[in-house]
Design an enzyme around this catalytic site. Sequence first.
Site, PDB file in Angstrom:
ATOM      1  N   ASP A   4     -11.632  -9.740   5.517  1.00 19.81           N
ATOM      2  CA  ASP A   4     -13.034  -9.880   4.718  1.00 19.81           C
ATOM      3  C   ASP A   4     -13.478 -11.538   4.732  1.00 19.81           C
ATOM      4  O   ASP A   4     -14.594 -11.711   5.053  1.00 19.81           O
ATOM      5  CB  ASP A   4     -12.998  -9.621   3.339  1.00 19.81           C
ATOM      6  CG  ASP A   4     -13.455  -8.230   3.023  1.00 19.81           C
ATOM      7  OD1 ASP A   4     -13.268  -7.233   3.793  1.00 19.81           O
ATOM      8  OD2 ASP A   4     -14.084  -7.693   2.028  1.00 19.81           O
TER       9      ASP A   4
ATOM     10  N   ASP B  23      -5.793  -7.474   4.805  1.00 20.41           N
ATOM     11  CA  ASP B  23      -7.142  -6.836   3.946  1.00 20.41           C
ATOM     12  C   ASP B  23      -7.942  -8.104   3.634  1.00 20.41           C
ATOM     13  O   ASP B  23      -9.091  -8.119   3.905  1.00 20.41           O
ATOM     14  CB  ASP B  23      -6.645  -5.886   3.058  1.00 20.41           C
ATOM     15  CG  ASP B  23      -7.815  -5.467   2.550  1.00 20.41           C
ATOM     16  OD1 ASP B  23      -8.976  -4.871   2.858  1.00 20.41           O
ATOM     17  OD2 ASP B  23      -7.729  -5.271   1.105  1.00 20.41           O
TER      18      ASP B  23
ATOM     19  N   ASP C  38      -2.029 -18.751   1.493  1.00 21.39           N
ATOM     20  CA  ASP C  38      -2.936 -19.469   0.678  1.00 21.39           C
ATOM     21  C   ASP C  38      -3.485 -20.514   1.594  1.00 21.39           C
ATOM     22  O   ASP C  38      -4.692 -20.418   1.579  1.00 21.39           O
ATOM     23  CB  ASP C  38      -2.207 -19.948  -0.535  1.00 21.39           C
ATOM     24  CG  ASP C  38      -0.848 -20.668  -0.510  1.00 21.39           C
ATOM     25  OD1 ASP C  38      -0.540 -20.654   0.643  1.00 21.39           O
ATOM     26  OD2 ASP C  38      -0.382 -21.030  -1.562  1.00 21.39           O
TER      27      ASP C  38
ATOM     28  N   TYR D 263       0.676  -1.219  -0.127  1.00 18.27           N
ATOM     29  CA  TYR D 263       0.147   0.040   0.062  1.00 18.27           C
ATOM     30  C   TYR D 263       0.793   1.184  -0.116  1.00 18.27           C
ATOM     31  O   TYR D 263       0.305   2.344  -0.361  1.00 18.27           O
ATOM     32  CB  TYR D 263      -1.089  -0.052   1.202  1.00 18.27           C
ATOM     33  CG  TYR D 263      -2.104  -0.718   1.189  1.00 18.27           C
ATOM     34  CD1 TYR D 263      -2.058  -2.235   1.239  1.00 18.27           C
ATOM     35  CD2 TYR D 263      -3.241  -0.147   1.267  1.00 18.27           C
ATOM     36  CE1 TYR D 263      -3.109  -3.063   0.988  1.00 18.27           C
ATOM     37  CE2 TYR D 263      -4.486  -1.187   1.236  1.00 18.27           C
ATOM     38  CZ  TYR D 263      -4.556  -2.554   1.095  1.00 18.27           C
ATOM     39  OH  TYR D 263      -5.617  -3.260   1.139  1.00 18.27           O
TER      40      TYR D 263
ATOM     41  N   LYS E  64       4.170 -15.329   3.047  1.00 19.73           N
ATOM     42  CA  LYS E  64       4.183 -15.914   1.746  1.00 19.73           C
ATOM     43  C   LYS E  64       5.765 -16.237   1.741  1.00 19.73           C
ATOM     44  O   LYS E  64       6.552 -15.788   0.609  1.00 19.73           O
ATOM     45  CB  LYS E  64       3.782 -15.294   0.678  1.00 19.73           C
ATOM     46  CG  LYS E  64       3.750 -15.853  -0.804  1.00 19.73           C
ATOM     47  CD  LYS E  64       2.788 -17.190  -0.620  1.00 19.73           C
ATOM     48  CE  LYS E  64       2.933 -17.926  -2.075  1.00 19.73           C
ATOM     49  NZ  LYS E  64       1.963 -19.011  -2.174  1.00 19.73           N
TER      50      LYS E  64
HETATM   51  C1  IPM Z   1     -10.124  -1.727   4.309  1.00 19.25           C
HETATM   52  C2  IPM Z   1     -10.222  -1.205   2.824  1.00 19.25           C
HETATM   53  C3  IPM Z   1      -9.261  -0.402   2.629  1.00 19.25           C
HETATM   54  C4  IPM Z   1      -8.041  -1.285   2.342  1.00 19.25           C
HETATM   55  C5  IPM Z   1      -9.300   0.367   1.148  1.00 19.25           C
HETATM   56  C6  IPM Z   1     -10.680   1.142   1.108  1.00 19.25           C
HETATM   57  C7  IPM Z   1      -8.311   1.401   1.155  1.00 19.25           C
HETATM   58  O1  IPM Z   1     -10.436  -2.376   1.981  1.00 19.25           O
HETATM   59  O2  IPM Z   1     -10.005  -1.008   5.231  1.00 19.25           O
HETATM   60  O3  IPM Z   1     -10.185  -3.079   4.675  1.00 19.25           O
HETATM   61  O4  IPM Z   1      -7.741  -1.974   1.755  1.00 19.25           O
HETATM   62  O5  IPM Z   1      -7.311  -1.050   3.682  1.00 19.25           O
HETATM   63 MN    MN Z   2     -10.407  -4.210   3.145  1.00 18.71          MN
END
Ligand code: IPM
Ligand code: MN
Length: 331
Positions: free
Chosen positions: A225, A221, A197, A119, A165
Amino acid sequence: MAKVLLLAGDGIGPEIAAEAKLALERLAPGVEVEEALIGAAAIRATGSPLPDETVAAAHAATAVLKGPVGDPEFDAADVRPEQGLLKLRAELDAYANLRPSVQGDVDLLIVRELVGGLYFGARGVREDGTVFDTCEYHPDQVERIVRRGFALAEGRRGRLTSVDKANVLDTSRLWRRVVDRVAPEYPDVQVEHMLVDNAAMQLATSPEQFDVIVTENMFGDILSDLAAAVTGGLGLAPSASLSDSGPGIFEPVHGSAPDIAGRGIANPAAMLRSTALLLEHGLGLYDEGRALARAVDAALALAPTPDLGGSATTAELGAKVREQLEVEARP
Ligand code: IPM
Ligand code: MN
Ligand code: NAD
């Protein structure tokens, strides 16, 4: 007086932020709540996704409560809402992103490095048209997040999974060396290394095996999710992004959900749970934070939103949460 900077954000942001503000005012009436712009809303008003006034207000705040940013209108633009979020995280050096997932027999915490890696590494375009993003980590940057992971595991079930990784990436091999170097300082923590993975597969199939996962920015990240998805969904998942000093940022894991924005049906639970983390870790109001977390749990069972198979609106779930706070406050 403690001051919370509320950044409502884009898409469903203002809808869920309204519920968070009401809960915050109820639980911490002495706390001043100031609002400022970030993301697409800030670009439209000022041309910048993180105006200087917002940066100054964030530095002056005790804690920052943030809704999601992002708007499809700016997906292909040079100036994008998400740049405001990344700049805010870097400005506050909010490097330790804690993303808990709790449901049934799953109780795990992802500790994601938030201000380094792909990032924030060198990026650009070469003459031949090649575009590159670079994953960069300094050993000190790795050490401080890894120590956070160990310390958090010490206070929980004493298990730390470091995800990398290392079979491919030099930054991951650095990561592993740092973990192995500091591990002896935390003798009560049992540490394992896992390739990312495989970690994704393990999270999908047996998430209950994990206590604390510590990992770099991009892996964290994606895995957070996934962890949210296997523990009830994105609408439930909160996060806290902490520095070593100065205000933390408290925000949902999910995004601005443009597909449902403006309809009043977004689940405000992730934002309300982020508010609970803010009360607890940002303002030191431990009892109030725990009370809000319990009220959200109770309200979700009574008034689930459509993402959970129910039919409650954002405002109805928010009202149910405040009602539960009253129920609990009754002698
Ligand atoms: C998160 C989001 C952010 C990230 C994006 C919107 C920059 O996906 O907070 O998880 O990747 O950190
Ligand atoms: Mn995210
Ligand atoms: P998203 O998280 O916004 O949405 C993914 C799916 O989950 C959608 O179907 C959405 O409707 C659903 N969802 C998310 N939150 C929900 C909630 N509270 N209640 C009910 N359903 C919910 O991911 P996306 O669509 O990939 O991203 C949309 C925008 O959000 C992008 O611009 C992205 O950059 C941004 N984003 C911002 C943050 C942040 O500010 N921290 C985090 C992630 C994504």
